[in-house]
Design a protein around this motif. Sequence first.
Motif, PDB file in Angstrom:
ATOM      1  N   GLN A   5       0.838  -1.207   0.000  1.00 52.92           N
ATOM      2  CA  GLN A   5       0.000   0.000   0.000  1.00 52.92           C
ATOM      3  C   GLN A   5       0.874   1.259   0.000  1.00 52.92           C
ATOM      4  N   LEU A   6       1.989   1.211   0.691  1.00 58.00           N
ATOM      5  CA  LEU A   6       2.929   2.332   0.684  1.00 58.00           C
ATOM      6  C   LEU A   6       3.416   2.612  -0.729  1.00 58.00           C
ATOM      7  N   ILE A   7       3.780   1.559  -1.432  1.00 54.88           N
ATOM      8  CA  ILE A   7       4.299   1.718  -2.797  1.00 54.88           C
ATOM      9  C   ILE A   7       3.192   2.161  -3.747  1.00 54.88           C
ATOM     10  N   THR A  32      10.207   9.420  -3.339  1.00 57.69           N
ATOM     11  CA  THR A  32      10.991   8.870  -2.230  1.00 57.69           C
ATOM     12  C   THR A  32      10.050   8.530  -1.095  1.00 57.69           C
ATOM     13  N   PHE A  33      10.208   7.353  -0.504  1.00 58.57           N
ATOM     14  CA  PHE A  33       9.329   6.902   0.569  1.00 58.57           C
ATOM     15  C   PHE A  33      10.116   5.989   1.502  1.00 58.57           C
ATOM     16  N   VAL A  49      10.279 -10.224   2.863  1.00 58.55           N
ATOM     17  CA  VAL A  49       9.223  -9.246   2.579  1.00 58.55           C
ATOM     18  C   VAL A  49       9.643  -8.285   1.475  1.00 58.55           C
ATOM     19  N   VAL A  50      10.847  -7.728   1.596  1.00 56.92           N
ATOM     20  CA  VAL A  50      11.301  -6.766   0.579  1.00 56.92           C
ATOM     21  C   VAL A  50      11.381  -7.417  -0.809  1.00 56.92           C
ATOM     22  N   LYS A  62       7.842  -2.235  -6.595  1.00 61.26           N
ATOM     23  CA  LYS A  62       8.684  -1.057  -6.362  1.00 61.26           C
ATOM     24  C   LYS A  62       9.393  -0.644  -7.645  1.00 61.26           C
ATOM     25  N   LEU A  63       9.940  -1.597  -8.361  1.00 58.97           N
ATOM     26  CA  LEU A  63      10.651  -1.295  -9.613  1.00 58.97           C
ATOM     27  C   LEU A  63       9.706  -0.735 -10.666  1.00 58.97           C
ATOM     28  N   GLU A  64       8.499  -1.255 -10.710  1.00 60.36           N
ATOM     29  CA  GLU A  64       7.516  -0.770 -11.672  1.00 60.36           C
ATOM     30  C   GLU A  64       7.172   0.694 -11.421  1.00 60.36           C
ATOM     31  N   LYS A  65       7.068   1.077 -10.139  1.00 58.12           N
ATOM     32  CA  LYS A  65       6.767   2.463  -9.771  1.00 58.12           C
ATOM     33  C   LYS A  65       7.961   3.369 -10.019  1.00 58.12           C
ATOM     34  N   GLY A  66       9.172   2.851  -9.811  1.00 57.00           N
ATOM     35  CA  GLY A  66      10.369   3.606 -10.135  1.00 57.00           C
ATOM     36  C   GLY A  66      10.883   4.553  -9.078  1.00 57.00           C
TER      37      GLY A  66
END
Length: 500
Positions: A256-258, A265-266, A282-283, A290-294
Amino acid sequence: MSGFLGLPRLILTDSYKISHAFLYPEAIKHVAYGEFRAGFNKDKEDTRLIFYGIRYIIENYIAKKWTLEDVELAEKFLSTHNDNYTNFPFHKELFLKFIEENDGYFPVKIEALPEGTCCHVHTPVYQIIAEGEYTPLVTFLETLLTMIWYPSTVTTLSRRARDIIEEAFEDTVDEDGYFLLESRLHDFGFRGCTSLEQSIIGGAAHLINFTGTDTMSAAYYVQYKINNGKPIGLSVPATEHSVMLSHKTEKDAMSQLIANFGNGTFACVMDTFDYANALENVVPAIASQKLEKGGFLVIRPDSGDQVEVVLMALRAEEKIFGCDVNKKGYKVIRKCGVIQGDSVTIPSLKAILNAVKEAGYSAQNVLFGMGGGLLQKINRDTMSFATKLSHIRYADGTERSIMKIPTTDSNKISLPGEFVVKRNESGVPITYPKECCPPNDPNNILRVVYDNGKVAKWDDFDTIRKRVAKEWAALPKVCNNISPELKSKIDKVTRELSNV
């Protein structure tokens, strides 16, 4: 009510100062000054400091009109404040006099170094001058003015942290990454403060050296009150343990964060349960999202050995997201980093950066957060601040420079006279006796900031930041900043006082 939090201005001082108007000898001029007597944490190898924060004190407490109500309410309080709840004596007529004759403004002149001046211990950072009938009030404002110790100590601590991080950057970060230095120490101290006001004062002091902060009270104050609307403080979206706990799994929380913030930056706290498992399982589970969002992911450990948990994060991030080797030969994780914000101190910050370098990683991969260690775990003794009476002109016109010389503690010796502070050829502030300098010496950097109600025009925050950046690095870590003329005067006054 004109006072702070409904308090009459007359009680914004220590109780015993109320009695001092009756105790000083008859005089027509008194001079007192403030100084830091020791380097940060009594450091003798580096006695530099940053003077900052007097504007807040002048604007919010001193350059305010007193009223008859201030005196009336104080008189009511003082009627039961003496021993056994009896009347505490105070010079009521003196306060009423300046309320009537000086439009309610406190009747002293205050000179101070420009905000952000970098100097060494034993440099007078401000000077209070009281004259005529108001001479006995010279140290009445000491209690408020001495509070300059707090923002000056915070910004000095913050700058020392920057020195350590900057050294690591010079060793392991390519020049095109130096801009990241501005955000490497983040203020986490808001919740650890004793009051909202402390968060503003201390948080602003930190922002002289870095842009990272979660203390929005300070960031807002700096931007809109003292920097003409130009922003300084920055932060990013991040989780806390309550967010991680509210989801059925840590993966769900990170997802949900991503989903919401993954294109910028998060940051995500990772030790809610099993830190090692979170890094190992988990990561990787959210890596493709994460990579898709960039965006740029910052992992935050919040417990465990400070050095080891940072290295664990870097190794996991390298394995999951890969890295590049910069021109200096150090690894830079691809769009990922770690922030250590758990009980960070100057020694632990240094230890972490040394370990990161030894492991082959660039310092740009690591950020730091300081909370209580930045805004709370300091006190007036951290740099030993004091205000002392230094010069008297008696009613008969004779003058006398005085100094404190306790045989039981040589560290508490004060300076005699009225002072001028001038820069030498290297730009170092040096202290001189006023009488050996030209009247209104244009080279004197002690400038009038308050004069019987009139207030100086202040520099904006950007100017202060630039001043600190320029002056701090140029100062030698240790310097004899007492001029030969003042040294001679100290010797003379010491001999005179030995016969008292």
